[in-house]
Every structure is written in structure tokens, then in C-alpha cells.
Scaffold this active site. Sequence first.
Site, PDB file in Angstrom:
ATOM      1  N   HIS A  68      35.147  31.374  29.912  1.00  0.00           N
ATOM      2  CA  HIS A  68      34.507  30.375  29.284  1.00  0.00           C
ATOM      3  C   HIS A  68      35.358  29.789  28.161  1.00  0.00           C
ATOM      4  CE1 HIS A  68      31.354  31.163  32.191  1.00  0.00           C
ATOM      5  NE2 HIS A  68      30.869  32.175  31.484  1.00  0.00           N
ATOM      6  N   GLY A  93      30.572  36.894  29.606  1.00  0.00           N
ATOM      7  CA  GLY A  93      31.430  37.076  30.644  1.00  0.00           C
ATOM      8  C   GLY A  93      33.043  36.305  30.003  1.00  0.00           C
ATOM      9  N   HIS A  99      29.101  29.416  36.048  1.00  0.00           N
ATOM     10  CA  HIS A  99      29.892  30.318  37.004  1.00  0.00           C
ATOM     11  C   HIS A  99      30.122  29.728  38.224  1.00  0.00           C
ATOM     12  CE1 HIS A  99      27.680  32.397  33.656  1.00  0.00           C
ATOM     13  NE2 HIS A  99      28.583  33.006  33.447  1.00  0.00           N
TER      14      HIS A  99
END
Lengths: 220, 333
Positions: free
Chosen positions: B57, B54, B219
Site C-alpha cells: 500500500h 500488510g 487488497h
Amino acid sequence: MTDSAADVARWARAFQAEIAEHRDRLTELDAAIGDADHGTNMDRGMRAVVAKLDATPAGDDIGALLKTVGMTLVSTVGGASGPLYGTVFLRMATATAGRSELDGDGWAAALDAGVEGVQARGKAVLGDKTMVDALVPAAAAFRHAVESGATAGEAWHAAAVAARAGVKATVPMVARKGRASYLGERSAGHQDPGATSSYLLVHCGAEQLGGQAHSGAVRT
Amino acid sequence: MKKLINAPEDVVREELEGLALAHAGMVRVSLDPYMVVRADAPVLGKVALVSGGGSGHEPMHGGFVGAGMLDAACPGEVFTSPTPDQILAATKAVDGGAGVLHIVKNYTGDILNFEMAAELAREEGIEVEAVVVADDVAVRDSLYTAGRRGVGATVLAEKLCGAAAAEGRPLKEVADVCRHVNDFARSMGMALTSCVTPSAGRPTFDLGEDEMEIGIGIHGEPGRERMKVAPADDIVALLAGPVVEDLPFRAGDSVLAFVNGLGGTPLIELYIVYRELHRFLAGRGILVGRNLVGSYITSLEMAGCSITLLKLDDELARLWDAPVVTPGLRWGA
């Protein structure tokens, strides 16, 4: 009653509408034990499926249609749900390749293949607090109904009832797969979002398949 | 919450467009599907490294694409895994005939999407190995969870495997470097504030003004314990203690010490953390052979840090020192 590719397409469209309607609810369930994107991701994926169905000439091959649904979900949903839902549809596609009609036996075989596929992909078993907790009872109830002489419509109804019971059963479970498992005991007391969307899929089957669309929808 | 964005749905695409413009000499960017690919890919005869996950980051993973590190990165939406078709496209784009290593962080979505992509790539005749990184000691590793999360060790694995691949080593050996890093690296993080995903627009979790979360995930996954904020030196002990005990790291060991910012913590504070970490390790007879201090694996604007320790040997130190030319990590060239 048997189902044609047109009936199966209607099932997919009904699932899209159901996901859109419950999008925020699914995301809220996911916020409690996951990462708060299940409704958004499934909604994005099913909208893409419907767009793909709109853009693809309608054929007779149920397997080809289910493959389109599966591949679209795999490439648009993301997260864990994309490969898991994609696998359900791709395995059902393989089980129904070349078929233009499905009866109760045909659906039982397709559902078994889809459920086996999702278990192989996600390595979850009953009681792990995942979509498996809705889908395994649904496929088992469907097969049991068909083998007991029920019509496909009755079998879909039985599957939806079993899926809903499966969803309710996830509430007290402690998650052992996926992001919810990080919470350990804190995951208990929350309904699993993946099981919930899986129930919606079976529920739409009970409304749209096995001749239900012709004889009036069964509310489950 | 205020954010320096245009619209939440455009965040990933616009970030990639900016990355492409800023680093045109190092990377090429595809917007359909999303991928960041080394400018000179495929490098013939070299094992190619593909990672992804995802977005949110940064600089991981797109910022680590370039000579001596990754050949391609597949960014998903914010905190959402990339998809198999996307990973397949990246794998095909960088395959130089020597096989492709998928470096996968241990999250269910990442694993499932990379697994499907690897199956598809193998069907097309590409040799693919996948190694899963799982180094977060905050999560109890058990049969009853998804296992430890992949965090800081991923950055180190990408650098070290990139160096091994650049030396022309075969796929199995490059994968072995990754497995070795995973076996000998441990991490733990903490948060002072929550991250805010652009689509949600509000904090992922609530943390009081005087509280911190020890063992946070990248997350915003809950950690081991929530407690009152403490001085930096105490926080280092809370993180480094479990990390050292887990492997365990022993007196006489040489380590790579990695102090990572989670996105909202300034470098001035990270050096305060590093100062105490160095002292903490010295007190246990552990020698810091190499270090990395900065924000390399982040969680949007989360304030906080993580500490990663990797047990070093001469081979790993040599691979660490090898040249690397990426948007996010650059030395020796």
C-alpha cells in the site's frame, strides 16, 4: 495411555507435514472467500515451528513445548491465523504448564482452554464459518468421550470425527467474521479454510496422541 | 505478469532497504523484525504513533514515518498483517514515556495482531491506546460482518494525530483526534484493473476489459457492484454520492477532499477526478477547505482511485497545515 512431551512434539511435526501436503488446497479454499494466503502462511509458520523444535533441547515439560509452538506461530504466520493459532497453543500451554504427562482428562482441559482462548481472541461463535466451527465440536466430543469412560486415544478419534463434520458444516454457512464476511451471501457454498486446517490439527492428534502412535494410527 | 522485482520472497526486504537508503535522514529501518522508525526516535515526552499492516500500500505506512506523522511503521509481507512481536518491538523503540497510540485499519488480522502486541506492551509497562479506522462505505456495517474496512481515512488520521502529538498533547487527546477522524471521514474506491501480488503472479480477481468494480477494497476485495466502464465524471458520482450520503455531508460543511490513486492510475487522471469531485461538492453546497491528490494508499499496481471526505473544523485544518517531514508527505518545514 498418557502422552509425553516427545509425543506432543511428534504431533506438531505431523501437523507440519499435513499442512505442507495440503498447502495448495488450503490456499485454494482461501482464494474463494479470503485472500489466498492461508496455506502459504500456515506452511511458513509450521516450518518455523519444526525448525525451532529441532534447535531447542527436548525437555519434559509439555507446557513449555506448547508455548514454543504458540510463540513461533504468533511471530511467523501473520494474518489472522497467527494470533488465532498462536492463542490456541499458548492457552493449551498455560493449561499444561509443568506437566510431563497428559491423560484424557489433561487433554480435555487443555483443548477446552485452547478453544476458549481462540473464541476470546477472535470473538467468533459456532456458525460464523471460522476455525471455531471445527474446534468447538472437537473439544466437546473429546470431553464427552473422556467423561463417558473412553481412552484418550478413543477421545482423539471422536474429536477428529467431530472436527471433520464441523468442517463440512461450514460449506453452506454465510461468513460473519474475517475477510470472508465481506462477501455476505456469496461466501456460502465454500468450505472454510481455517476450519479445514483446524481439522488437520485434530486429525494429527488422533494419529499421534493418546497412545495412537503405539497402537497404530486411526484414519479419520 | 511482468514486475519490476528480483524475487517475490525478497520484495518487502528489498523495498525497505531502498527506503532506508533513500531517506536516511528521516527514518531508520530494521530488517529483523521489519520496522521503519523515525530517525530521532524515541522523542522524549511525546506520544508516539505506531501503525502498520500488510505491504503493498506504499507509501502507507512506512512512507509516513517522520516528524509530524508516524513514529514507527510495521510492514508485514504483501497484504499480510505484521506480527505481535514486530509491533511490540516498534512500540518499545519509539516509546518516549508519554504512551503509544496504535492506529489500526479494520481488518481482522491487523486487529488481532495489534491487540496481542498491545497486551504484551502493557505487560512491559508501556501505556498503549489503540484506535481502529473503519471508513469504507462500500461495506455494510453490521454485526454480521467484520465491519467497514480501513482505507483512505487512515492517511488523514496519521497526519492529523501526528500533528497533535507533535504539539505535546497527551495520549488520550491524540487518540481522540483519531477517533474523531474515524467518526467524520468516509471513503469509497473503484478499480479498473486488479492488483497482482508478487507471490501469486497473476491478477487477484478477473475484471473484463470493459468493466470496473465499484467499492473495491485495497487488497482487491470485491465491492458493491461490477459495471461497464463509464466516463470519469460518472465514476465520481458513483463514489462521492454514497460517501456524501453516508455521514451525511451537508450544505455548508467544509471538507478535506482526498482523491487517492490505487497505484496504477496516473496523476493526470486523478486531477480529472478531483476536478469533477470539486464541482460535485460545490453543487451540494459543500466547501473544499483542504485537499490531497495523489497515490498515498495503494493496492500494488491496481488502476483506479478512491475518494475520501473528512468533515473539517478549524482545529483539524490547523493540524492538517502543521509541518510534516516524511518520505511520502512533506510540507511546512
